[in-house]
Design a protein around this motif. Structure first.
Motif, PDB file in Angstrom:
ATOM      1  N   GLN A  53       0.821  -1.206   0.000  1.00 41.77           N
ATOM      2  CA  GLN A  53       0.000   0.000   0.000  1.00 41.77           C
ATOM      3  C   GLN A  53       0.860   1.263   0.000  1.00 41.77           C
ATOM      4  O   GLN A  53       0.464   2.316   0.487  1.00 41.77           O
ATOM      5  CB  GLN A  53      -0.940   0.016   1.206  1.00 41.77           C
ATOM      6  CG  GLN A  53      -1.941  -1.125   1.193  1.00 41.77           C
ATOM      7  CD  GLN A  53      -2.862  -1.093   2.385  1.00 41.77           C
ATOM      8  OE1 GLN A  53      -2.476  -1.497   3.471  1.00 41.77           O
ATOM      9  NE2 GLN A  53      -4.050  -0.606   2.187  1.00 41.77           N
ATOM     10  N   TYR A  54       2.054   1.128  -0.559  1.00 44.03           N
ATOM     11  CA  TYR A  54       2.967   2.264  -0.641  1.00 44.03           C
ATOM     12  C   TYR A  54       2.379   3.339  -1.546  1.00 44.03           C
ATOM     13  O   TYR A  54       2.437   4.533  -1.246  1.00 44.03           O
ATOM     14  CB  TYR A  54       4.316   1.764  -1.186  1.00 44.03           C
ATOM     15  CG  TYR A  54       5.382   2.829  -1.361  1.00 44.03           C
ATOM     16  CD1 TYR A  54       6.253   3.138  -0.326  1.00 44.03           C
ATOM     17  CD2 TYR A  54       5.523   3.510  -2.570  1.00 44.03           C
ATOM     18  CE1 TYR A  54       7.237   4.103  -0.484  1.00 44.03           C
ATOM     19  CE2 TYR A  54       6.496   4.473  -2.745  1.00 44.03           C
ATOM     20  CZ  TYR A  54       7.356   4.763  -1.695  1.00 44.03           C
ATOM     21  OH  TYR A  54       8.326   5.723  -1.859  1.00 44.03           O
ATOM     22  N   ILE A  55       1.829   2.918  -2.671  1.00 41.23           N
ATOM     23  CA  ILE A  55       1.218   3.849  -3.623  1.00 41.23           C
ATOM     24  C   ILE A  55      -0.225   4.082  -3.202  1.00 41.23           C
ATOM     25  O   ILE A  55      -0.957   3.125  -2.944  1.00 41.23           O
ATOM     26  CB  ILE A  55       1.274   3.274  -5.054  1.00 41.23           C
ATOM     27  CG1 ILE A  55       2.738   2.982  -5.439  1.00 41.23           C
ATOM     28  CG2 ILE A  55       0.646   4.227  -6.050  1.00 41.23           C
ATOM     29  CD1 ILE A  55       2.883   2.194  -6.722  1.00 41.23           C
ATOM     30  N   PRO A  56      -0.676   5.328  -3.133  1.00 39.90           N
ATOM     31  CA  PRO A  56      -2.059   5.593  -2.696  1.00 39.90           C
ATOM     32  C   PRO A  56      -3.068   4.916  -3.615  1.00 39.90           C
ATOM     33  O   PRO A  56      -2.842   4.758  -4.815  1.00 39.90           O
ATOM     34  CB  PRO A  56      -2.177   7.118  -2.791  1.00 39.90           C
ATOM     35  CG  PRO A  56      -0.781   7.633  -2.795  1.00 39.90           C
ATOM     36  CD  PRO A  56       0.065   6.574  -3.423  1.00 39.90           C
ATOM     37  N   PHE A  57      -4.166   4.536  -3.017  1.00 43.09           N
ATOM     38  CA  PHE A  57      -5.277   3.966  -3.779  1.00 43.09           C
ATOM     39  C   PHE A  57      -6.097   5.125  -4.339  1.00 43.09           C
ATOM     40  O   PHE A  57      -6.635   5.937  -3.588  1.00 43.09           O
ATOM     41  CB  PHE A  57      -6.127   3.079  -2.870  1.00 43.09           C
ATOM     42  CG  PHE A  57      -7.248   2.368  -3.574  1.00 43.09           C
ATOM     43  CD1 PHE A  57      -6.990   1.300  -4.414  1.00 43.09           C
ATOM     44  CD2 PHE A  57      -8.564   2.766  -3.395  1.00 43.09           C
ATOM     45  CE1 PHE A  57      -8.017   0.624  -5.062  1.00 43.09           C
ATOM     46  CE2 PHE A  57      -9.604   2.104  -4.030  1.00 43.09           C
ATOM     47  CZ  PHE A  57      -9.331   1.034  -4.866  1.00 43.09           C
ATOM     48  N   VAL A  58      -6.174   5.204  -5.667  1.00 47.08           N
ATOM     49  CA  VAL A  58      -6.793   6.357  -6.317  1.00 47.08           C
ATOM     50  C   VAL A  58      -7.990   5.893  -7.149  1.00 47.08           C
ATOM     51  O   VAL A  58      -7.928   4.865  -7.828  1.00 47.08           O
ATOM     52  CB  VAL A  58      -5.780   7.076  -7.240  1.00 47.08           C
ATOM     53  CG1 VAL A  58      -6.403   8.333  -7.846  1.00 47.08           C
ATOM     54  CG2 VAL A  58      -4.512   7.421  -6.482  1.00 47.08           C
ATOM     55  N   GLY A  59      -9.063   6.669  -7.142  1.00 42.64           N
ATOM     56  CA  GLY A  59     -10.202   6.400  -8.012  1.00 42.64           C
ATOM     57  C   GLY A  59     -10.955   5.127  -7.632  1.00 42.64           C
ATOM     58  O   GLY A  59     -11.094   4.783  -6.462  1.00 42.64           O
ATOM     59  N   ARG A  60     -11.482   4.436  -8.653  1.00 40.63           N
ATOM     60  CA  ARG A  60     -12.245   3.198  -8.505  1.00 40.63           C
ATOM     61  C   ARG A  60     -13.562   3.400  -7.772  1.00 40.63           C
ATOM     62  O   ARG A  60     -14.070   2.458  -7.139  1.00 40.63           O
ATOM     63  CB  ARG A  60     -11.407   2.124  -7.781  1.00 40.63           C
ATOM     64  CG  ARG A  60     -10.115   1.731  -8.463  1.00 40.63           C
ATOM     65  CD  ARG A  60     -10.348   1.170  -9.829  1.00 40.63           C
ATOM     66  NE  ARG A  60      -9.139   0.601 -10.428  1.00 40.63           N
ATOM     67  CZ  ARG A  60      -8.963   0.421 -11.717  1.00 40.63           C
ATOM     68  NH1 ARG A  60      -9.920   0.784 -12.563  1.00 40.63           N
ATOM     69  NH2 ARG A  60      -7.860  -0.115 -12.193  1.00 40.63           N
ATOM     70  N   GLU A  61     -14.132   4.600  -7.867  1.00 41.37           N
ATOM     71  CA  GLU A  61     -15.409   4.837  -7.176  1.00 41.37           C
ATOM     72  C   GLU A  61     -16.515   3.936  -7.720  1.00 41.37           C
ATOM     73  O   GLU A  61     -17.308   3.379  -6.951  1.00 41.37           O
ATOM     74  CB  GLU A  61     -15.829   6.308  -7.323  1.00 41.37           C
ATOM     75  CG  GLU A  61     -15.026   7.290  -6.495  1.00 41.37           C
ATOM     76  CD  GLU A  61     -13.729   7.703  -7.187  1.00 41.37           C
ATOM     77  OE1 GLU A  61     -13.512   7.258  -8.341  1.00 41.37           O
ATOM     78  OE2 GLU A  61     -12.945   8.451  -6.588  1.00 41.37           O
ATOM     79  N   ALA A  62     -16.566   3.782  -9.049  1.00 41.62           N
ATOM     80  CA  ALA A  62     -17.628   2.949  -9.643  1.00 41.62           C
ATOM     81  C   ALA A  62     -17.486   1.505  -9.205  1.00 41.62           C
ATOM     82  O   ALA A  62     -18.475   0.831  -8.891  1.00 41.62           O
ATOM     83  CB  ALA A  62     -17.578   3.048 -11.172  1.00 41.62           C
TER      84      ALA A  62
END
Length: 822
Positions: free
Chosen positions: A189-198
């Motif tokens: 989880q080093y890289i932020p989790f972005v988007g994927r709202e749908a």
């Protein structure tokens, strides 16, 4: 004197009701990260850590289920039993009162809320304590008890706790070090989790409903972020659900009883399809006896759709509650932009006004703009690298070279050590066998590496306490890098032409130790590196002496034929088929290999149909038909032949050989008579009938076409019972209308067109059916305009406009309007 209320469970229920209508508190309790903040706060308020852990586990489903308009996470009887259970403990009452206070503070924008927002936005790194806590929430209750040593402290409640101690599925340890070296591994989880709202909205709807059991599949290519999505989904719901990635699909679900709402994620779901089907059957059958909701989320590659579609059609599990696979075929630009921004911030590099140039280059490297490649590319760009010549393969090779330069060489890693890593990557980890004789001299054993800590750590070796999992060398992650490493390591020397001294030994060991994992790895290798020069040498048929490998290799061969066929390389597909045919003849006693041969012939026939090579397609069908006879009343092989018939009829229709289409359609009759009770066979009969109708329409034999359309409708009944069948009828109606228009015989057009309109009304969400109506309306509008009957054309044009508005994101439907300049 006992001062407790006469109805303690009613008393605590009232207390819970006072906080159950707070959506904010429910979100805090449901999410793993935020529940950690509540947990730490409660410990700070003087409660023992084990009490807090157990209380939150018991109370969260009660709070979530108690809100207005809530879904049921448990049966009503279970809720009453839990209320009665928790009411016996004064300390749980105390925690409920503290939750009331916390809820009041939360509404006043507490410091803890700000801290949570910063954690979730990635501004504060998740600590080792967070990781430990999240992992703790996914462990079995008995592990909680063992860790906290609580048995002696709560002897009065031991009976109730033992009731909760039935074995639960074990979840994988899903966290990796949050370090520079491991930053590309999704678990860090080093890289932020972005988007994927749908995607998250869809999954939340799947998770939170009143059904006791549901399953759902999410499919996408390697590197698109399925596993990270699955992990984040578990974390965001790990308070309300016991959630995690299943460690072993062979867990005995036959005797399992969930002790809280449970979300089970199965990665690479189709790897063991037979067991997966069995697990879904068991859970479906046992669900009425469950006290809590159970959800199963399947993650797999997008070209496993055909396998998971078979699950949907499988007779024994077709009654289950599920939705069609959710496909993640590519990522949005905003996800890539967010990843770019993160890596530029890490390198303290100035953020540009626009990411457009980088996004254009990323799409050139990877048209799908997958997060994995966005991360590799962003990291390289932020460090000043990855120029014009940068490519997908060069990015991955740079990762391998950096590993060698920064970790392997400084630690003294040898070629024999790398051979061990290659083997581990193929079979999903190599343990310490405690017996060096199992590995040849050209491959270092784990026990040898244990005496050389730097080399062991350089290969990401895992040390486990005695009595638990053995020390082992894990596979190299992410998949796409590990696969390329294996291919390159097992390649022949391009300068000298010398044959790899490791390849045969490593593959022999892999097929001997873990044939199923080996087949699954090589399957992914074919998906991701089909054109690599070493692939054919790595995927070739294993030594016939390794009998356990034969069955699994036959699965691999079918998938390779499909991969080569989809790529248009039918000569390679035939080479693999020749090897599979040889294997089937050598192992005639293993019927499942012959079954795989049937699948291979069906695929080849289909690909030759698509390539307009009808003679070759017919040859493959004749061979398939001969082979199917050996299986007598086997439904699977009957379905394979039926599907081959359907495909051939498509080709006969295109070539206007309606006589041949009718002849081969006749061969479907005995299959339907033998297996007419199968929903899948009925569906194939519907498809074949539709194709026969299409063949007659192509040949402009309208009388025959009309009779077949009547036959098709009789098969479907007054109203088709599935969207697939409705689509087949709409396609048949469209073909008939197109034939009427071509011949000018349109006296019956209005009746058939009305039937398509009715199908669209009954299936308003199915764009394929709407496209059939819009296409039919288009043909009729052109015809009426040509014969100057504009009064009839006008309502058809309005129908097209209405459909285009309903499906505004469907380009095919929108393009039908373009000639009319609407």
């Amino acid at each position: 004197m006992n001062n407790e209320p006469e109805t303690p469970s009613a008393d605590i229920e009232l207390s819970l009701e006072s906080i159950s209508n707070s959506e904010d508190l429910i979100k805090w309790l449901s999410d793993v990260d935020s529940s950690k903040i509540i947990s730490d706060w409660l410990v700070g308020e003087g409660f023992s850590k084990w009490k807090v852990s157990l209380a939150l586990k018991l109370l969260t489903p009660l709070v979530v289920s108690g809100r207005k308009h809530a879904v049921k996470l448990m049966k009503d009887a279970t809720k009453k039993r839990l209320l009665k259970h928790v009411s016996h403990y004064e300390w749980i009452r105390g925690i409920v009162e503290k939750l009331k206070i916390f809820n009041a503070k939360n509404s006043q924008q507490t410091q803890a809320e700000s801290e949570l927002k910063e954690i979730l936005s990635g501004k504060i790194a998740r600590s080792a304590g967070d990781i430990e806590h999240r992992n703790l929430l996914s462990l079995e209750l008995q592990a909680d008890l063992k860790q906290f040593g609580m048995l002696d402290e709560i002897k009065d409640g031991l009976g109730s706790i033992i009731e909760l101690l039935n074995p639960q599925p074990e979840f994988k340890y899903t966290y990796s070090e949050n370090t520079e070296r491991h930053k590309f591994i999704y678990r860090s989880q080093y890289i932020p989790f972005v988007g994927r709202e749908a995607e998250l909205k869809f999954l939340n709807e799947f998770l939170y409903n009143d059904e006791l059991f549901r399953w759902q599949s999410v499919l996408g290519p390697g590197g698109v972020g399925k596993s990270r999505l699955g992990l984040e989904f578990c974390l965001r719901n790990g308070g309300a659900y016991r959630a995690g990635i299943l460690e072993d699909i062979n867990f005995k679900f036959e005797n399992w009883k969930p002790n809280q709402p449970t979300l089970i994620v199965i990665d690479y779901a189709s790897k063991d399809q037979e067991r997966l089907i069995r697990v879904l059957e068991i859970l479906s059958n046992r669900a009425p006896r469950f006290d809590y909701n159970v959800r199963v989320l399947l993650l797999d590659r997008d070209n496993s759709t055909h396998k998971l579609n078979e699950l949907r059609d499988h007779a024994d599990i077709s009654r289950m509650i599920h939705s069609p696979p959710f496909l993640i075929n590519e990522s949005e630009s905003e996800i890539a932009a967010g990843i770019f921004e993160f890596f530029y911030e890490v390198e303290a590099k100035e953020i540009p006004e626009s990411w457009d140039d980088n996004l254009v280059k990323l799409r050139e490297i990877d048209p799908l703009m997958r997060p994995l490649f966005a991360a590799y590319f962003s990291d390289a760009r932020a460090k000043g690298g990855c120029g014009k010549e940068c490519s997908r393969e060069s990015l991955l090779l740079d990762v391998i070279k950096r590993e060698d330069r920064e970790f392997w060489k400084p630690s003294g890693v040898t070629e024999e050590d790398k051979a061990l890593l290659a083997l581990a990557t193929i079979i999903n980890g190599v343990p310490d066998f405690k017996n060096d004789n199992l590995l040849p001299a050209c491959i270092t054993s784990v026990s040898v590496l244990l005496h050389n800590t730097p080399r062991f750590k350089a290969l990401n070796g895992q040390l486990q306490p005695d009595g638990e999992r053995l020390q082992y060398i894990p596979s190299w992650e992410p998949d796409l890098v590990g696969e390329l490493f294996v291919l390159d390591f097992l390649s022949d020397n391009i300068h000298t032409g010398a044959v790899s001294k490791f390849r045969s030994k490593i593959l022999e060991l892999a097929w001997s130790f873990q044939p199923q994992n080996t087949a699954a790895f090589l399957d992914r290798l074919g998906q991701d590196y089909l054109e690599h020069s070493t692939l054919s040498k790595v995927i070739s048929l294993p030594d016939n002496s390794i009998k356990s490998a034969s069955y699994f290799w036959s699965f691999l061969a079918v998938n390779l034929i499909r991969d080569y066929g989809n790529a248009g390389n039918l000569s390679k597909a035939e080479e693999v088929y020749a090897e599979l045919k040889s294997l089937a003849h050598a192992n005639s006693e293993i019927s499942k290999i012959s079954l795989m041969l049937c699948y291979a012939l069906y695929n080849l026939s289909k690909f030759y149909v698509e390539a307009d090579d009808l003679p070759k397609a017919e040859d493959m069908y004749v061979e398939l038909k001969s082979l199917v006879k050996d299986f007598h009343d086997n439904l699977d092989t009957a379905l394979i032949q039926a599907q081959a018939i359907t495909n051939l009829m498509t080709a006969y229709g295109k070539s206007k050989h309606s006589d041949k289409a009718k002849k081969v359609y006749g061969e479907l009759t005995p299959l339907v008579l033998a297996h007419g009770g199968s929903s899948r066979m009925v569906l194939e009969q519907v498809r074949a009938t539709g194709n026969l109708l299409g063949a007659y329409c192509q040949a402009e034999e309208l009388g025959k076409a009309e009779r077949v359309y009547v036959e098709l409708k009789s098969l479907l009944g007054d109203k088709p019972d599935s969207s697939v069948k409705a689509f087949e009828q709409s396609k048949g109606a469209f073909n008939l209308i197109s034939a009427y228009v071509c011949t000018g015989e349109i006296s019956k057009v209005e009746e058939v067109y009305a039937e398509i309109k009715s199908l669209v009304l009954d299936n308003p969400e199915i764009s394929e059916i709407a496209l059939m109506q819009s296409s039919a309306a288009f043909n009729l509008t052109i015809y009426y305009a040509r014969v100057n009957e504009r009064s009839k054309a006008k309502p058809l044009l309005q129908d097209m406009i209405t459909i285009a508005k309903m499906f505004s994101d469907n380009n095919e439907i929108a393009e039908l309007l373009s000639p009319f300049r609407i």
